[in-house]
Every structure is written in C-alpha cells, then in structure tokens.
Design a protein around this motif. Structure first.
Motif, short mmCIF file in Angstrom:
data_model
loop_
_atom_site.label_atom_id
_atom_site.label_comp_id
_atom_site.label_asym_id
_atom_site.label_seq_id
_atom_site.Cartn_x
_atom_site.Cartn_y
_atom_site.Cartn_z
N PRO A 5 0.85 -1.21 -0.04
CA PRO A 5 -0.04 -0.04 -0.09
C PRO A 5 0.97 1.45 -0.11
N LEU A 6 2.08 1.30 0.56
CA LEU A 6 2.83 2.61 0.83
C LEU A 6 3.50 2.83 -0.69
N SER A 7 3.62 1.91 -1.35
CA SER A 7 4.36 1.94 -2.51
C SER A 7 3.32 1.93 -3.60
N ARG A 8 2.10 2.25 -3.50
CA ARG A 8 1.42 2.41 -4.64
C ARG A 8 1.60 3.13 -5.90
N PRO A 9 2.02 4.32 -5.61
CA PRO A 9 2.69 5.18 -6.70
C PRO A 9 3.51 4.77 -7.59
N ILE A 10 4.60 3.76 -6.78
CA ILE A 10 5.74 3.25 -7.65
C ILE A 10 4.88 2.11 -8.71
N TYR A 11 3.93 1.33 -8.14
CA TYR A 11 3.35 0.30 -8.80
C TYR A 11 2.67 0.81 -10.23
N VAL A 12 1.90 1.86 -9.85
CA VAL A 12 1.35 2.74 -11.00
C VAL A 12 2.19 3.07 -12.10
N ALA A 13 3.27 3.82 -11.51
CA ALA A 13 4.14 4.26 -12.58
C ALA A 13 4.86 3.19 -13.28
N TYR A 14 5.42 2.07 -12.58
CA TYR A 14 5.98 0.86 -13.44
C TYR A 14 4.80 0.09 -14.12
N GLY A 15 3.66 0.30 -13.69
CA GLY A 15 2.70 -0.32 -14.51
C GLY A 15 2.29 0.27 -15.97
N LEU A 16 2.40 1.51 -15.88
CA LEU A 16 2.27 2.50 -17.08
C LEU A 16 3.30 2.13 -18.05
N VAL A 17 4.53 2.17 -17.72
CA VAL A 17 5.77 1.83 -18.41
C VAL A 17 5.77 0.42 -19.05
N SER A 18 5.13 -0.49 -18.14
CA SER A 18 5.31 -1.89 -18.81
C SER A 18 4.23 -2.10 -19.58
N VAL A 19 3.08 -1.50 -19.56
CA VAL A 19 1.90 -1.80 -20.44
C VAL A 19 2.33 -0.84 -21.93
N SER A 20 3.11 0.22 -21.72
CA SER A 20 3.30 1.09 -22.93
C SER A 20 4.41 0.18 -23.66
N TYR A 21 5.21 -0.22 -23.01
CA TYR A 21 6.51 -0.85 -23.65
C TYR A 21 5.83 -2.47 -24.47
N HIS A 22 5.13 -3.18 -23.83
CA HIS A 22 4.45 -4.44 -24.35
C HIS A 22 3.41 -4.13 -25.32
N TRP A 23 2.60 -3.09 -25.00
CA TRP A 23 1.65 -2.80 -26.28
C TRP A 23 2.25 -2.29 -27.57
N ASN A 24 3.33 -1.71 -27.46
CA ASN A 24 4.01 -1.33 -28.69
C ASN A 24 5.26 -2.44 -29.14
N ASN A 25 5.61 -3.28 -28.42
CA ASN A 25 6.52 -4.22 -28.67
C ASN A 25 6.25 -5.31 -29.93
N LEU A 26 7.35 -5.06 -30.93
CA LEU A 26 7.13 -5.57 -32.42
C LEU A 26 7.94 -6.85 -32.46
N LEU A 27 9.34 -6.81 -32.25
CA LEU A 27 10.36 -7.40 -32.81
C LEU A 27 9.98 -9.18 -32.11
N TRP A 28 9.84 -9.19 -30.79
CA TRP A 28 9.91 -10.44 -30.25
C TRP A 28 8.52 -11.18 -30.80
N PRO A 29 7.39 -10.63 -30.44
CA PRO A 29 6.06 -11.20 -30.99
C PRO A 29 6.04 -11.55 -32.56
N LEU A 30 6.90 -10.80 -33.32
CA LEU A 30 7.01 -11.29 -34.89
C LEU A 30 8.06 -12.28 -35.07
N VAL A 31 8.79 -12.45 -34.18
CA VAL A 31 9.67 -13.73 -34.29
C VAL A 31 9.11 -14.85 -33.97
#
Length: 282
Positions: free
Chosen positions: A195-221
């Motif tokens: 609970p005390l680290s909730r902002p960290i989880y939100v920040a990391y979740g946004l970075v992770s979702v954005s990266y994997h939403w746009n990831n192309l090379l590995w899914p293409l392979v």
C-alpha cells in the motif's frame, strides 16, 4: 543604517532569456511530436485522394476505418494483446514484489552478488537474448503461443530495482508494529509495503503496459499464425507489397491500435504525472 539589497537586472535578464529558450525548445519538441499525429489523423478521416492535398472543405469519412477493420481480424488482435499485457503485468507485479522485498529486508548469503546480477540485466538489450529465448521456447513447445510472447518478460530487473528502492524507504518500525498485530512476512508485505508503494506500482505499470503494447520484434519472431498475433504484428498486413501501400488505411489502423493508450493517458494524465513524480522517475 540598514543595508538594502541592490537589484541585479543583468542576472534577471539572463535568467529570462534562458527561460524563453527553454519554453521555445519545449514548443518545438511538442510540434515535432504532434505534427505527425495530426497528419495521420487527417489521412485516416479523409479519402485517399486528400493524402497530400490539404483542403479544409474535404469530406470526412469513416470508410478507412471500416476497410482497415475488415482487412484484418482486429478483434482477435486486441484480445491477444490484452491477454498478453495482463499476463505479463500480473506476473511482473508478483515476482518483482517478492524479489524486491527479499533484497530490501532480508540478509542472505550472496545477496550483494545476486543483486549485482539483477543490475547487470538492466544493461543487456532484450534483442541480444532473442536467439536463446527462441531456442528455449522451442524446447518447451510454446512457439506460436501467447505464453511464448510473455514468458521472457514475466520478471523485470527494472521492476525489481524500482520496488526495492521504494521498500527501503519504509520505516522498519512498521514491520515491528505489524508483527505485534500478528502479521507474518507475507502479511507485512501485503499490508504495509505494497500500500505504501502504490504510486511506484502505478508508474511501473504504465511503463510496462506502454512497452509491451508497442513491442514488435519478439512477437514477430515467435508467432506464426493469426490466432496468436498481437496488434503490432497484425499491422504488418497493411504493408504487403502485393496490395500496395494505402496510407489512409494504414493511418486508420494505426489510430485504432494506439487509441486505447491515448485515451487512457488523456483520462488518467494527472495520475500518470503524479505517480512518476512520487516514484522519482526521471
């Protein structure tokens, strides 16, 4: 007599000049980002003959979106992408939380060495490990599956490092208070640290979702069939040399794939910025 501070107009002018340079630079960078997006929006909502001809009286149309939707199984692509991101994000939260908690609050033999190995992982590009990851997926029989796309990313060195730094800021007195209340190690983690680290989880979740939403090379392979492809790989069908490049349809398809991220950012931009500020991510 009392000393009075003399004004320093030279420094004020110099500060004002550099502030103006920063503002102008920000506007220029913003224009470099927004102009291609506006051009894509123009092409997506206008007939093909207006791709390079800007006419304010040009008719608006949704035909490009209809053609793009019918040209590829976008419903399946969206489902695969949502399943992939959900699996990766849940796995990363669980694994990174447990690992970060161990590094932050437990002492064990080889702790420093293991954490150094985690930090070294941050310096290795995912593309370097692609061949070995593919061989591993072949041995496991997971090629052309959603699990194959997500398995190499289910643990994140960046997530472990970020959460460890957050957990180190939690006072140890809270651990003692939780133990007095009868909480075990897992209960302390879930009721105090998470609970005390909730902002960290939100920040990391946004970075992770954005990266994997746009990831192309590995899914293409790793994918071969339409039933397992995510959105980024599905867009390749519009660049087929047999059908020619139709920029209006490509723009419409690109807007459809990026719309969830854009809408999510517009709706939660305040939480987005605040989470990064609290997390201390530069």
């Amino acid at each position: 007599m009392t000393a009075t501070a003399l004004p320093q107009p030279i420094q004020s002018r110099e500060h004002g000049f550099w502030h103006a340079v920063e503002v102008i630079g920000c506007y220029l960078l913003g224009a470099l980002w927004i102009l291609p997006l506006l051009y894509a929006v123009w092409m997506a909502f206008h007939p093909a003959e207006y791709e390079v001809r800007f006419d304010l009286t040009a008719p608006l149309t949704l035909a490009n979106f209809v053609q793009a939707w019918n040209a590829a199984p976008f419903a399946r692509y969206f489902l695969n992408t949502f399943v992939l991101i959900t699996v990766i994000l849940v796995s990363q939260f669980v694994i990174c939380t447990l690992a970060a908690y161990a590094f932050a609050r437990y002492d064990f033999r080889g702790k420093t060495l293991v954490f150094m190995l985690v930090l070294i992982q941050l310096m290795i590009m995912p593309e370097v490990l692609m061949v070995e990851n593919y061989r591993t997926m072949v041995k496991l029989g997971l090629v052309d599956t959603v699990w194959a796309m997500g398995l190499p990313y289910m643990a994140s060195a960046f997530g472990i490092f970020l959460l460890r730094q957050a957990f180190l800021t939690v006072p140890k007195e809270l651990d003692d208070a939780a133990r007095v209340e009868g909480a075990g190690p897992l209960g302390i983690l879930l009721k105090v640290y998470v609970p005390l680290s909730r902002p960290i989880y939100v920040a990391y979740g946004l970075v992770s979702v954005s990266y994997h939403w746009n990831n192309l090379l590995w899914p293409l392979v790793i994918t071969n069939s339409v039933s397992t492809r995510p959105l980024t790989v599905g867009l390749q069908v519009f660049a087929s040399p047999d059908q020619g490049v139709q920029w209006s349809i490509i723009s419409a398809a690109a807007l459809m794939t990026s719309a969830p991220l854009l809408i999510g950012f517009l709706l939660f931009q305040r939480q987005f910025v605040q989470s990064f500020m609290r997390a201390g991510i530069k």
